[in-house]
Design a protein around this motif. Structure first.
Motif, PDB file in Angstrom:
ATOM      1  N   SER A 293      -1.631  -1.056 -41.670  1.00  0.00           N
ATOM      2  CA  SER A 293      -1.095  -1.276 -40.328  1.00  0.00           C
ATOM      3  C   SER A 293      -2.154  -0.946 -39.284  1.00  0.00           C
ATOM      4  O   SER A 293      -3.120  -0.225 -39.557  1.00  0.00           O
ATOM      5  CB  SER A 293       0.133  -0.393 -40.102  1.00  0.00           C
ATOM      6  N   MET A 294      -1.929  -1.449 -38.099  1.00  0.00           N
ATOM      7  CA  MET A 294      -2.854  -1.172 -36.992  1.00  0.00           C
ATOM      8  C   MET A 294      -2.881   0.333 -36.710  1.00  0.00           C
ATOM      9  O   MET A 294      -3.935   0.889 -36.423  1.00  0.00           O
ATOM     10  CB  MET A 294      -2.441  -1.955 -35.747  1.00  0.00           C
ATOM     11  N   ASP A 295      -1.726   1.002 -36.791  1.00  0.00           N
ATOM     12  CA  ASP A 295      -1.673   2.455 -36.573  1.00  0.00           C
ATOM     13  C   ASP A 295      -2.538   3.191 -37.587  1.00  0.00           C
ATOM     14  O   ASP A 295      -3.295   4.094 -37.226  1.00  0.00           O
ATOM     15  CB  ASP A 295      -0.224   2.963 -36.657  1.00  0.00           C
ATOM     16  N   ALA A 296      -2.418   2.803 -38.852  1.00  0.00           N
ATOM     17  CA  ALA A 296      -3.191   3.466 -39.904  1.00  0.00           C
ATOM     18  C   ALA A 296      -4.691   3.238 -39.710  1.00  0.00           C
ATOM     19  O   ALA A 296      -5.489   4.157 -39.897  1.00  0.00           O
ATOM     20  CB  ALA A 296      -2.746   2.973 -41.275  1.00  0.00           C
ATOM     21  N   ILE A 297      -5.063   2.041 -39.334  1.00  0.00           N
ATOM     22  CA  ILE A 297      -6.485   1.745 -39.122  1.00  0.00           C
ATOM     23  C   ILE A 297      -7.020   2.519 -37.927  1.00  0.00           C
ATOM     24  O   ILE A 297      -8.109   3.098 -37.991  1.00  0.00           O
ATOM     25  CB  ILE A 297      -6.712   0.228 -38.968  1.00  0.00           C
ATOM     26  N   ALA A 298      -6.247   2.561 -36.837  1.00  0.00           N
ATOM     27  CA  ALA A 298      -6.670   3.333 -35.658  1.00  0.00           C
ATOM     28  C   ALA A 298      -6.877   4.792 -36.048  1.00  0.00           C
ATOM     29  O   ALA A 298      -7.894   5.403 -35.680  1.00  0.00           O
ATOM     30  CB  ALA A 298      -5.642   3.202 -34.539  1.00  0.00           C
ATOM     31  N   HIS A 299      -5.936   5.343 -36.800  1.00  0.00           N
ATOM     32  CA  HIS A 299      -6.040   6.740 -37.230  1.00  0.00           C
ATOM     33  C   HIS A 299      -7.286   6.943 -38.097  1.00  0.00           C
ATOM     34  O   HIS A 299      -8.062   7.877 -37.864  1.00  0.00           O
ATOM     35  CB  HIS A 299      -4.776   7.145 -37.994  1.00  0.00           C
ATOM     36  N   GLN A 300      -7.493   6.083 -39.101  1.00  0.00           N
ATOM     37  CA  GLN A 300      -8.646   6.205 -40.001  1.00  0.00           C
ATOM     38  C   GLN A 300      -9.965   6.049 -39.254  1.00  0.00           C
ATOM     39  O   GLN A 300     -10.949   6.696 -39.591  1.00  0.00           O
ATOM     40  CB  GLN A 300      -8.568   5.158 -41.119  1.00  0.00           C
ATOM     41  N   ALA A 301      -9.982   5.160 -38.256  1.00  0.00           N
ATOM     42  CA  ALA A 301     -11.215   4.912 -37.495  1.00  0.00           C
ATOM     43  C   ALA A 301     -11.449   5.967 -36.425  1.00  0.00           C
ATOM     44  O   ALA A 301     -12.526   6.011 -35.816  1.00  0.00           O
ATOM     45  CB  ALA A 301     -11.167   3.526 -36.869  1.00  0.00           C
ATOM     46  N   GLY A 302     -10.442   6.796 -36.159  1.00  0.00           N
ATOM     47  CA  GLY A 302     -10.577   7.826 -35.133  1.00  0.00           C
ATOM     48  C   GLY A 302     -10.587   7.254 -33.731  1.00  0.00           C
ATOM     49  O   GLY A 302     -11.268   7.776 -32.847  1.00  0.00           O
ATOM     50  N   VAL A 303      -9.832   6.182 -33.536  1.00  0.00           N
ATOM     51  CA  VAL A 303      -9.709   5.577 -32.201  1.00  0.00           C
ATOM     52  C   VAL A 303      -8.227   5.495 -31.859  1.00  0.00           C
ATOM     53  O   VAL A 303      -7.362   5.544 -32.730  1.00  0.00           O
ATOM     54  CB  VAL A 303     -10.340   4.162 -32.134  1.00  0.00           C
ATOM     55  N   SER A 304      -7.950   5.375 -30.568  1.00  0.00           N
ATOM     56  CA  SER A 304      -6.554   5.201 -30.156  1.00  0.00           C
ATOM     57  C   SER A 304      -6.106   3.793 -30.523  1.00  0.00           C
ATOM     58  O   SER A 304      -6.928   2.896 -30.735  1.00  0.00           O
ATOM     59  CB  SER A 304      -6.427   5.406 -28.645  1.00  0.00           C
ATOM     60  N   LYS A 305      -4.797   3.604 -30.598  1.00  0.00           N
ATOM     61  CA  LYS A 305      -4.291   2.262 -30.890  1.00  0.00           C
ATOM     62  C   LYS A 305      -4.709   1.308 -29.774  1.00  0.00           C
ATOM     63  O   LYS A 305      -5.060   0.155 -30.030  1.00  0.00           O
ATOM     64  CB  LYS A 305      -2.780   2.253 -31.066  1.00  0.00           C
ATOM     65  N   GLY A 306      -4.731   1.797 -28.534  1.00  0.00           N
ATOM     66  CA  GLY A 306      -5.196   0.982 -27.412  1.00  0.00           C
ATOM     67  C   GLY A 306      -6.654   0.581 -27.576  1.00  0.00           C
ATOM     68  O   GLY A 306      -7.037  -0.545 -27.269  1.00  0.00           O
ATOM     69  N   GLY A 307      -7.466   1.511 -28.075  1.00  0.00           N
ATOM     70  CA  GLY A 307      -8.874   1.204 -28.329  1.00  0.00           C
ATOM     71  C   GLY A 307      -9.028   0.147 -29.403  1.00  0.00           C
ATOM     72  O   GLY A 307      -9.873  -0.747 -29.312  1.00  0.00           O
ATOM     73  N   LEU A 308      -8.200   0.235 -30.433  1.00  0.00           N
ATOM     74  CA  LEU A 308      -8.210  -0.766 -31.494  1.00  0.00           C
ATOM     75  C   LEU A 308      -7.754  -2.114 -30.938  1.00  0.00           C
ATOM     76  O   LEU A 308      -8.390  -3.145 -31.177  1.00  0.00           O
ATOM     77  CB  LEU A 308      -7.288  -0.326 -32.639  1.00  0.00           C
ATOM     78  N   MET A 309      -6.666  -2.089 -30.162  1.00  0.00           N
ATOM     79  CA  MET A 309      -6.106  -3.321 -29.608  1.00  0.00           C
ATOM     80  C   MET A 309      -7.053  -3.967 -28.586  1.00  0.00           C
ATOM     81  O   MET A 309      -6.982  -5.166 -28.353  1.00  0.00           O
ATOM     82  CB  MET A 309      -4.742  -3.056 -28.967  1.00  0.00           C
ATOM     83  N   HIS A 310      -7.944  -3.181 -28.007  1.00  0.00           N
ATOM     84  CA  HIS A 310      -8.948  -3.739 -27.092  1.00  0.00           C
ATOM     85  C   HIS A 310      -9.838  -4.731 -27.841  1.00  0.00           C
ATOM     86  O   HIS A 310     -10.219  -5.764 -27.307  1.00  0.00           O
ATOM     87  CB  HIS A 310      -9.782  -2.611 -26.479  1.00  0.00           C
ATOM     88  N   HIS A 311     -10.153  -4.411 -29.069  1.00  0.00           N
ATOM     89  CA  HIS A 311     -11.033  -5.258 -29.873  1.00  0.00           C
ATOM     90  C   HIS A 311     -10.270  -6.290 -30.696  1.00  0.00           C
ATOM     91  O   HIS A 311     -10.774  -7.390 -30.948  1.00  0.00           O
ATOM     92  CB  HIS A 311     -11.891  -4.396 -30.807  1.00  0.00           C
ATOM     93  N   PHE A 312      -9.073  -5.925 -31.161  1.00  0.00           N
ATOM     94  CA  PHE A 312      -8.287  -6.796 -32.035  1.00  0.00           C
ATOM     95  C   PHE A 312      -6.842  -6.798 -31.552  1.00  0.00           C
ATOM     96  O   PHE A 312      -6.145  -5.798 -31.695  1.00  0.00           O
ATOM     97  CB  PHE A 312      -8.378  -6.312 -33.492  1.00  0.00           C
ATOM     98  N   LYS A 313      -6.413  -7.902 -30.990  1.00  0.00           N
ATOM     99  CA  LYS A 313      -5.095  -8.002 -30.359  1.00  0.00           C
ATOM    100  C   LYS A 313      -3.947  -7.975 -31.364  1.00  0.00           C
ATOM    101  O   LYS A 313      -2.809  -7.718 -30.997  1.00  0.00           O
ATOM    102  CB  LYS A 313      -4.988  -9.275 -29.506  1.00  0.00           C
ATOM    103  N   SER A 314      -4.249  -8.263 -32.627  1.00  0.00           N
ATOM    104  CA  SER A 314      -3.206  -8.302 -33.653  1.00  0.00           C
ATOM    105  C   SER A 314      -3.823  -7.984 -35.008  1.00  0.00           C
ATOM    106  O   SER A 314      -5.053  -7.986 -35.164  1.00  0.00           O
ATOM    107  CB  SER A 314      -2.562  -9.688 -33.694  1.00  0.00           C
ATOM    108  N   ARG A 315      -2.959  -7.766 -35.976  1.00  0.00           N
ATOM    109  CA  ARG A 315      -3.418  -7.533 -37.339  1.00  0.00           C
ATOM    110  C   ARG A 315      -4.143  -8.777 -37.868  1.00  0.00           C
ATOM    111  O   ARG A 315      -5.150  -8.679 -38.564  1.00  0.00           O
ATOM    112  CB  ARG A 315      -2.216  -7.188 -38.214  1.00  0.00           C
ATOM    113  N   ALA A 316      -3.622  -9.958 -37.513  1.00  0.00           N
ATOM    114  CA  ALA A 316      -4.270 -11.209 -37.937  1.00  0.00           C
ATOM    115  C   ALA A 316      -5.678 -11.301 -37.350  1.00  0.00           C
ATOM    116  O   ALA A 316      -6.612 -11.745 -38.030  1.00  0.00           O
ATOM    117  CB  ALA A 316      -3.436 -12.412 -37.525  1.00  0.00           C
ATOM    118  N   ALA A 317      -5.853 -10.879 -36.106  1.00  0.00           N
ATOM    119  CA  ALA A 317      -7.185 -10.900 -35.482  1.00  0.00           C
ATOM    120  C   ALA A 317      -8.120  -9.924 -36.195  1.00  0.00           C
ATOM    121  O   ALA A 317      -9.306 -10.203 -36.375  1.00  0.00           O
ATOM    122  CB  ALA A 317      -7.087 -10.556 -33.997  1.00  0.00           C
TER     123      ALA A 317
END
Length: 169
Positions: free
Chosen positions: A23-47
């Motif tokens: 999930s996007m939450d799990a990836i954000a957590h593993q990458a040490g970034v906020s979900k907003g930071g992740l969503m800045h680069h990738f708008k969806s899981r498909a992206a």
């Protein structure tokens, strides 16, 4: 390494380890970034999956270009095609990659262009465009066998020996 590249590397590693695209939450957590930071680069899981796929294409381009310089592009292609790590990555992305509406035309064009580049490298090494197509398809089949955990195919070394015998006739 940029934040985007770090996220992609984390997602790729996590997908290989877990066998699915988390999930996007799990990836954000593993990458040490906020979900907003992740969503800045990738708008969806498909992206994100598309980003992983594009990165995999770029990595393969680098590997095969370097192998062409060494004169072993076919061997490198076949070894990478039968790699358990590559199989784990594609197995994790398989569901999302087979959902045609979630794949962009850009990704499809990049994959087609990469396939053409790789076949050209095989053709240069073999001197035969038909052999190059067969070798590409052989690697594709080896990847499919790896994805399905069917390791009953001959080893890469046995296939390379067979190809070598065929080319000396």
């Amino acid at each position: 390494m940029s934040n985007r590249e770090h996220i992609l590397q984390t997602a790729r590693r996590f997908a290989i380890e877990t066998g699915s695209v988390p999930s996007m939450d799990a990836i954000a957590h593993q990458a040490g970034v906020s979900k907003g930071g992740l969503m800045h680069h990738f708008k969806s899981r498909a992206a994100l999956v598309e980003g992983i796929a594009v990165q995999a294409i770029q990595d393969m381009d680098q590997e095969l270009t370097a192998a062409a310089g060494r004169g072993n592009v076919i061997e490198t292609w076949l070894r990478l095609s039968s790699s358990r790590e590559e199989a784990a990555l594609y197995r994790a992305m398989l569901i999302l990659l087979t959902d045609r509406p979630s794949m962009t035309d850009t990704l499809m064009q990049q994959a087609a262009a990469a396939t053409e580049r790789w076949e050209q490298l095989f053709a240069i090494e073999t001197g035969d465009p038909t052999a190059a197509s067969v070798i590409r398809l052989l690697g594709d089949g080896m990847l499919l066998n790896s994805i399905t955990d069917d390791y009953s195919a001959p080893s890469v070394d046995a296939i390379l020996q067979w190809l070598d015998r065929r080319s000396t006739r």
